[in-house]
Write a protein that holds these residues in place. Structure first.
Motif, PDB file in Angstrom:
ATOM      1  N   UNK A 280       3.378  -9.324  -9.790  1.00 21.95           N
ATOM      2  CA  UNK A 280       2.182 -10.008  -9.292  1.00 21.95           C
ATOM      3  C   UNK A 280       2.145 -10.144  -7.772  1.00 21.95           C
ATOM      4  N   UNK A 281       3.251  -9.882  -7.091  1.00 24.50           N
ATOM      5  CA  UNK A 281       3.231  -9.897  -5.628  1.00 24.50           C
ATOM      6  C   UNK A 281       2.273  -8.806  -5.163  1.00 24.50           C
ATOM      7  N   UNK A 282       1.260  -9.188  -4.406  1.00 22.88           N
ATOM      8  CA  UNK A 282       0.169  -8.268  -4.061  1.00 22.88           C
ATOM      9  C   UNK A 282       0.580  -7.318  -2.944  1.00 22.88           C
ATOM     10  N   UNK A 283       0.932  -6.109  -3.335  1.00 22.03           N
ATOM     11  CA  UNK A 283       1.298  -5.065  -2.380  1.00 22.03           C
ATOM     12  C   UNK A 283       0.207  -3.999  -2.417  1.00 22.03           C
ATOM     13  N   UNK A 284      -0.723  -4.064  -1.488  1.00 22.74           N
ATOM     14  CA  UNK A 284      -1.740  -3.024  -1.375  1.00 22.74           C
ATOM     15  C   UNK A 284      -3.000  -3.225  -2.172  1.00 22.74           C
ATOM     16  N   UNK A 285      -3.081  -4.298  -2.964  1.00 20.31           N
ATOM     17  CA  UNK A 285      -4.302  -4.553  -3.715  1.00 20.31           C
ATOM     18  C   UNK A 285      -4.250  -4.041  -5.140  1.00 20.31           C
ATOM     19  N   UNK A 286      -5.295  -4.335  -5.927  1.00 22.25           N
ATOM     20  CA  UNK A 286      -5.290  -4.035  -7.363  1.00 22.25           C
ATOM     21  C   UNK A 286      -5.042  -2.575  -7.722  1.00 22.25           C
ATOM     22  N   UNK A 287      -5.681  -1.641  -7.004  1.00 23.64           N
ATOM     23  CA  UNK A 287      -5.523  -0.234  -7.376  1.00 23.64           C
ATOM     24  C   UNK A 287      -4.072   0.221  -7.213  1.00 23.64           C
ATOM     25  N   UNK A 288      -3.440  -0.204  -6.123  1.00 20.72           N
ATOM     26  CA  UNK A 288      -2.038   0.150  -5.896  1.00 20.72           C
ATOM     27  C   UNK A 288      -1.155  -0.480  -6.968  1.00 20.72           C
ATOM     28  N   UNK A 289      -1.444  -1.730  -7.324  1.00 23.11           N
ATOM     29  CA  UNK A 289      -0.619  -2.421  -8.305  1.00 23.11           C
ATOM     30  C   UNK A 289      -0.774  -1.820  -9.705  1.00 23.11           C
ATOM     31  N   UNK A 290      -1.992  -1.436 -10.087  1.00 22.84           N
ATOM     32  CA  UNK A 290      -2.193  -0.804 -11.394  1.00 22.84           C
ATOM     33  C   UNK A 290      -1.420   0.514 -11.458  1.00 22.84           C
ATOM     34  N   UNK A 291      -1.534   1.321 -10.414  1.00 23.17           N
ATOM     35  CA  UNK A 291      -0.797   2.586 -10.382  1.00 23.17           C
ATOM     36  C   UNK A 291       0.711   2.346 -10.465  1.00 23.17           C
ATOM     37  N   UNK A 292       1.154   1.306  -9.753  1.00 29.25           N
ATOM     38  CA  UNK A 292       2.589   1.002  -9.752  1.00 29.25           C
ATOM     39  C   UNK A 292       3.079   0.579 -11.130  1.00 29.25           C
TER      40      UNK A 292
END
Length: 209
Positions: A104-116
């Motif tokens: 949940x730590x926001x690194x780069x925003x939702x699109x980056x987090x979903x891909x991650x």
């Protein structure tokens, strides 16, 4: 005093990264290649060897901005991606524990987090990887601990101002015991996948099941 100095070595980040991030990434690649079985505890971000290119770009950009070091982020990211080959070469094994906060730590925003998170879900069943996630409210028989990596007979810590290598056997033993306790509090397999899918739904704006 000499034994203590040789057993624990601290190097300021601004000294270690004076030429940028790529050289240090080369050093990390060597650590991973030379360690058949490693352990890592990462409470609030994704373990570097599982990071996507987009996630790593944000992380290394933050390092450059904070420490005011030369900006060679693309080269550093390239080296970090190369390091991940140890997950697929059939010669290495890694036991990794993440805190649920890492999802949940926001690194780069939702699109980056979903891909991650998709990347982790893709690789979680690799024979080379045992991945656990400690739920945010889980009881842990271990005092709150900073992140650390165990490479053979050495422990590597990343502090705000410096990197620290610990080689004193009794201290390394404490880190191994800490890892066992943290791993014992973590969820694995399908239960860990459930936490990952819940986080993915959060970042994608979907309601979790």
């Amino acid at each position: 005093m000499d034994n203590g100095q040789s057993a624990t070595r601290a190097t300021p980040w601004q000294e270690r990264l004076a030429a940028g991030t790529a050289a240090v990434q080369d050093e990390v690649i060597r650590w991973y290649q030379e360690t058949p079985h490693g352990q890592a505890y990462v409470p609030d971000m994704i373990w570097g060897t599982l990071q996507t290119e987009a996630y790593a770009t944000v992380i290394l950009g933050q390092v450059v901005d904070f420490l005011k070091i030369p900006d060679d982020v693309p080269a550093g990211v390239d080296r970090r991606m190369r390091r991940q080959q140890v997950l697929y070469d059939g010669e290495h094994r890694y036991d990794v524990v993440l805190g649920e906060q890492a999802l949940y730590t926001n690194i780069g925003g939702p699109a980056v987090m979903v891909e991650q998170i998709d990347r982790i879900l893709r690789d979680i069943d690799l024979p080379s990887l045992t991945l656990g996630v400690i739920p945010a409210a889980a009881p842990v028989n271990m005092l709150p601990a900073h992140g650390f990596n165990v490479h053979g007979d050495e422990v590597h810590l990343e502090l705000v101002s410096s990197s620290l290598n610990v080689t004193e056997p009794s201290e390394v033993g404490l880190y191994r015991d800490a890892f066992r306790r943290l791993d014992g509090a973590a969820l694995h397999g399908d239960a860990a996948k459930g936490l990952l899918r819940k986080a993915r739904a959060f970042w994608s704006g979907q309601r979790p099941d």
